[in-house]
Enzyme design. Structure first.
Site, PDB file in Angstrom:
ATOM      1  N   HIS A 329       0.889  -1.319   0.011  1.00  0.00           N
ATOM      2  CA  HIS A 329      -0.021  -0.096   0.073  1.00  0.00           C
ATOM      3  C   HIS A 329       0.775   1.397   0.002  1.00  0.00           C
ATOM      4  O   HIS A 329       1.852   1.360   0.788  1.00  0.00           O
ATOM      5  CB  HIS A 329      -0.923   0.075   1.205  1.00  0.00           C
ATOM      6  N   ASP A 386      -8.017  -5.541  -0.141  1.00  0.00           N
ATOM      7  CA  ASP A 386      -8.415  -6.223  -1.033  1.00  0.00           C
ATOM      8  C   ASP A 386      -8.146  -7.695  -0.867  1.00  0.00           C
ATOM      9  O   ASP A 386      -8.532  -8.481  -1.656  1.00  0.00           O
ATOM     10  CB  ASP A 386      -8.081  -5.796  -2.529  1.00  0.00           C
TER      11      ASP A 386
HETATM   12  N1  ACO Z   1       3.961  -7.556  -4.748  1.00  0.00           N
HETATM   13  C1  ACO Z   1       5.341  -7.513  -4.899  1.00  0.00           C
HETATM   14  N2  ACO Z   1       6.159  -6.666  -4.830  1.00  0.00           N
HETATM   15  C2  ACO Z   1       5.477  -5.455  -4.434  1.00  0.00           C
HETATM   16  C3  ACO Z   1       4.233  -5.414  -4.189  1.00  0.00           C
HETATM   17  C4  ACO Z   1       3.342  -6.563  -4.194  1.00  0.00           C
HETATM   18  N3  ACO Z   1       2.303  -6.558  -4.055  1.00  0.00           N
HETATM   19  N4  ACO Z   1       3.718  -3.957  -3.873  1.00  0.00           N
HETATM   20  C5  ACO Z   1       5.086  -3.442  -4.121  1.00  0.00           C
HETATM   21  N5  ACO Z   1       5.963  -4.229  -4.167  1.00  0.00           N
HETATM   22  C6  ACO Z   1       7.643  -3.793  -4.277  1.00  0.00           C
HETATM   23  C7  ACO Z   1       7.771  -3.035  -5.627  1.00  0.00           C
HETATM   24  O1  ACO Z   1       8.090  -3.940  -6.706  1.00  0.00           O
HETATM   25  C8  ACO Z   1       8.831  -2.036  -5.099  1.00  0.00           C
HETATM   26  O2  ACO Z   1       9.985  -2.917  -5.027  1.00  0.00           O
HETATM   27  P1  ACO Z   1      11.315  -2.086  -5.363  1.00  0.00           P
HETATM   28  O3  ACO Z   1      11.757  -1.295  -4.243  1.00  0.00           O
HETATM   29  O4  ACO Z   1      12.583  -3.538  -5.078  1.00  0.00           O
HETATM   30  O5  ACO Z   1      11.531  -1.785  -6.566  1.00  0.00           O
HETATM   31  C9  ACO Z   1       8.542  -1.839  -3.619  1.00  0.00           C
HETATM   32  O6  ACO Z   1       7.546  -2.839  -3.346  1.00  0.00           O
HETATM   33  C10 ACO Z   1       7.770  -0.504  -3.523  1.00  0.00           C
HETATM   34  O7  ACO Z   1       6.557  -0.636  -4.424  1.00  0.00           O
HETATM   35  P2  ACO Z   1       5.917   0.761  -5.168  1.00  0.00           P
HETATM   36  O8  ACO Z   1       5.277   0.262  -6.571  1.00  0.00           O
HETATM   37  O9  ACO Z   1       7.007   1.777  -5.451  1.00  0.00           O
HETATM   38  O10 ACO Z   1       4.993   1.071  -4.241  1.00  0.00           O
HETATM   39  P3  ACO Z   1       3.684   1.936  -4.307  1.00  0.00           P
HETATM   40  O11 ACO Z   1       3.355   2.737  -3.382  1.00  0.00           O
HETATM   41  O12 ACO Z   1       3.870   2.859  -5.669  1.00  0.00           O
HETATM   42  O13 ACO Z   1       2.537   1.055  -5.002  1.00  0.00           O
HETATM   43  C11 ACO Z   1       0.802  -0.423  -4.736  1.00  0.00           C
HETATM   44  C12 ACO Z   1       1.535   0.851  -3.928  1.00  0.00           C
HETATM   45  C13 ACO Z   1       0.186   0.212  -6.114  1.00  0.00           C
HETATM   46  C14 ACO Z   1      -0.637  -0.749  -3.726  1.00  0.00           C
HETATM   47  C15 ACO Z   1       1.674  -1.699  -4.716  1.00  0.00           C
HETATM   48  O14 ACO Z   1       1.954  -2.061  -3.560  1.00  0.00           O
HETATM   49  C16 ACO Z   1       0.888  -2.840  -5.695  1.00  0.00           C
HETATM   50  O15 ACO Z   1       0.864  -2.867  -6.617  1.00  0.00           O
HETATM   51  N6  ACO Z   1       0.196  -3.721  -4.897  1.00  0.00           N
HETATM   52  C17 ACO Z   1      -0.536  -4.647  -5.571  1.00  0.00           C
HETATM   53  C18 ACO Z   1      -1.844  -4.239  -6.002  1.00  0.00           C
HETATM   54  C19 ACO Z   1      -2.879  -3.933  -5.013  1.00  0.00           C
HETATM   55  O16 ACO Z   1      -3.197  -4.782  -3.986  1.00  0.00           O
HETATM   56  N7  ACO Z   1      -3.582  -2.661  -5.125  1.00  0.00           N
HETATM   57  C20 ACO Z   1      -4.605  -2.519  -4.060  1.00  0.00           C
HETATM   58  C21 ACO Z   1      -4.057  -1.388  -3.204  1.00  0.00           C
HETATM   59  S1  ACO Z   1      -5.451  -0.754  -1.807  1.00  0.00           S
HETATM   60  C22 ACO Z   1      -6.431   0.000  -2.796  1.00  0.00           C
HETATM   61  O17 ACO Z   1      -6.062   0.595  -3.867  1.00  0.00           O
HETATM   62  C23 ACO Z   1      -7.714  -0.105  -2.409  1.00  0.00           C
END
Ligand code: ACO
Length: 451
Positions: A329, A386
């Site tokens: 998140h 979720d």
């Molecule tokens: N699985 C694996 N790795 C992940 C995940 C995940 N679900 N989420 C983040 N990471 C990793 C990224 O690859 C990144 O790694 P790095 O530092 O080695 O490059 C690091 O964690 C940071 O990730 P970002 O994408 O920069 O985080 P951001 O804050 O931009 O994204 C998000 C947040 C979109 C929710 C992300 O965690 C994600 O894609 N999760 C899966 C989708 C999801 O569950 N979305 C629902 C969110 S809640 C809502 O909207 C109601």
């Protein structure tokens, strides 16, 4: 809270974004070359601190750059509060856990929009308005015939909410309180009627009309599951779970869809148009669409018998491009409190309804492995709202293509509250971000025969 004007400085000579905030003083200092810009510090009621850069360009020629807005406060808001490090979520000051336990969705909706818990009279009046506006104009009903049968319900939902603007021109500029109340009630009531009708259309069933004798959640279940000559008797546990699910989704400060609603509202667009845009933003798999992606992942793991351990190894391998959906998140760097509640609800609901869902076991196993793994620990990746919501919705008998629609129904009061906050802001300006241009510099047009 009102920021003081920053000191005027001459344009800086070199580019640097190094800002120094001195929290003991009321301003922060930004060193740009040999110039120092004083920037006001804004402090919120929970001690959130922000450097106000709204006059930075005017005084220095610089803008700030923050792709994805990870570090940008777009507004001051008093609707919900999130402390992502501690896993705290409060609506208008009240912890989400208390609302989940004691409130109903309709009460929470009123509370979010108007800022105080409703009196018995206010609640009765709001319920009356919701019932009064539960029907769709027949013209809107007819529009469902224009969508292909398998149209994604999120597409239909957004289009139909926007189309409400065509049928209620009297409330498009709800400036006075009673007109706004009517517009808000219409949207919150109709979103559920539209959602159920889009589902019925998607399965080729006749649309079921709302029943004014039923409560908000019962009525939605009735419109979803009644079939001709076979009335649906909603189970009390399912009605309670639906209330809770909608409460948990009702607001979450400046998330992608809410920010979209606020941005559209900032141009002066009406409530229906602004919230239709919110539905589109919510649809994406990185936002509300994640609840569908989670179930698809769990289902795939179940059917293909892939060991959750192997799947987690795949997620950790960046070259796979796979993310563990329902994890991570932007704000929570700790367990999302909504996920914690939904995990318990999933356990309770499945055991009460005597449902043995293998997807719940897989989800628990994935969570267990992920939370012990340094990849997830180091990045502070925990289950988000979720991760378990789809399992709860499956147990309620809701089809997967309606999961994000359910999220949208739940989020509607939050969008309405934010739309109102934008409208009521006497200092409001249109949202209009700037950019750092990285395209071609000046060049000449070349006639087509010379290219
Ligand atoms: N699985 C694996 N790795 C992940 C995940 C995940 N679900 N989420 C983040 N990471 C990793 C990224 O690859 C990144 O790694 P790095 O530092 O080695 O490059 C690091 O964690 C940071 O990730 P970002 O994408 O920069 O985080 P951001 O804050 O931009 O994204 C998000 C947040 C979109 C929710 C992300 O965690 C994600 O894609 N999760 C899966 C989708 C999801 O569950 N979305 C629902 C969110 S809640 C809502 O909207 C109601």
């Amino acid at each position: 809270m009102k920021p003081v004007q920053p000191d005027v400085v001459s344009p800086p000579q070199v580019s640097t974004s190094a800002a120094r905030t001195d929290l003991a003083s009321p301003t922060a200092q930004l060193q740009l070359g040999d110039k120092t810009v004083q920037l006001p510090i804004v402090v919120g009621t929970e001690n959130d601190r922000a450097v106000d850069i709204s006059h930075l360009r005017e005084h220095s020629g610089f803008i700030t750059l923050d792709e994805g807005y990870a570090n940008t406060g777009a507004c001051c808001s008093s609707i919900s509060y999130v402390d992502g490090d501690k896993g705290i979520l409060r609506y208008r000051g009240i912890p989400i856990e208390q609302l989940a336990e004691h409130s109903t969705f309709v009460e929470t909706a009123w509370f979010l929009i108007y800022g105080e818990l409703p009196t018995a009279d206010q609640l009765r009046n709001f319920r009356r308005l919701l019932t009064e506006h539960e029907m769709l104009h027949e013209g809107l009903h007819n529009m469902f015939n224009g969508f292909p049968q398998h149209a994604p319900p999120m597409a239909t939902l957004s289009a139909m909410i926007n189309a409400c603007s065509c049928y209620h021109p009297d409330i498009l500029a709800p400036e006075d309180r009673s007109t706004f109340e009517s517009a808000a009630a219409r949207l919150i009531s109709k979103v559920r009627t539209i959602a159920a009708a889009s589902y019925k259309t998607s399965i080729g069933h006749p649309i079921v009309y709302p029943n004014p004798k039923l409560s908000y959640c019962e009525n939605f279940l009735h419109m979803m599951f009644t079939i001709p000559n076979q009335p649906y008797e909603p189970d009390e546990q399912i009605v309670r779970a639906l209330n809770l699910l909608l409460i948990l989704h009702a607001d979450h400060e400046q998330n992608c869809s809410t920010s979209t609603v606020r941005m559209v509202a900032s141009s002066g667009a009406n409530l229906f148009a602004s919230c239709a845009a919110g539905v589109c933003a919510l649809w994406g798999p990185l936002h509300g669409g994640a609840n569908v992606a989670v179930i698809e992942t769990l289902d795939m793991l179940h059917k293909s018998k892939i060991d959750p351990k192997d799947y987690i190894a795949k997620v950790k391998d960046k070259s796979s491009g796979i993310r563990l959906m329902g994890f991570g998140h932007r704000v929570y760097k700790y367990y999302d409190p909504r996920a914690q509640i939904l995990r318990a609800v999933a356990d309770k609901l499945l055991s009460t309804l005597k449902i043995n869902d293998p997807l719940l076991d897989i989800a628990r196993r994935l969570e267990e492995i992920a939370l012990q793994d340094s990849y997830f620990k180091d990045r502070h990746l925990y289950p988000n709202v979720d991760f378990y919501s789809g399992i709860v919705m499956r147990a309620m008998g809701l089809p997967v293509n309606m999961f994000t629609v359910l999220f949208a129904i739940g989020r509607t009061p939050g969008w309405v509250a934010h739309w109102k906050e934008v409208r009521d802001n006497v200092h409001k300006r249109i949202d209009r971000p700037r950019q750092v241009y990285i395209g071609h510099t000046l060049r000449d047009y070349i006639p087509v025969e010379m290219r």
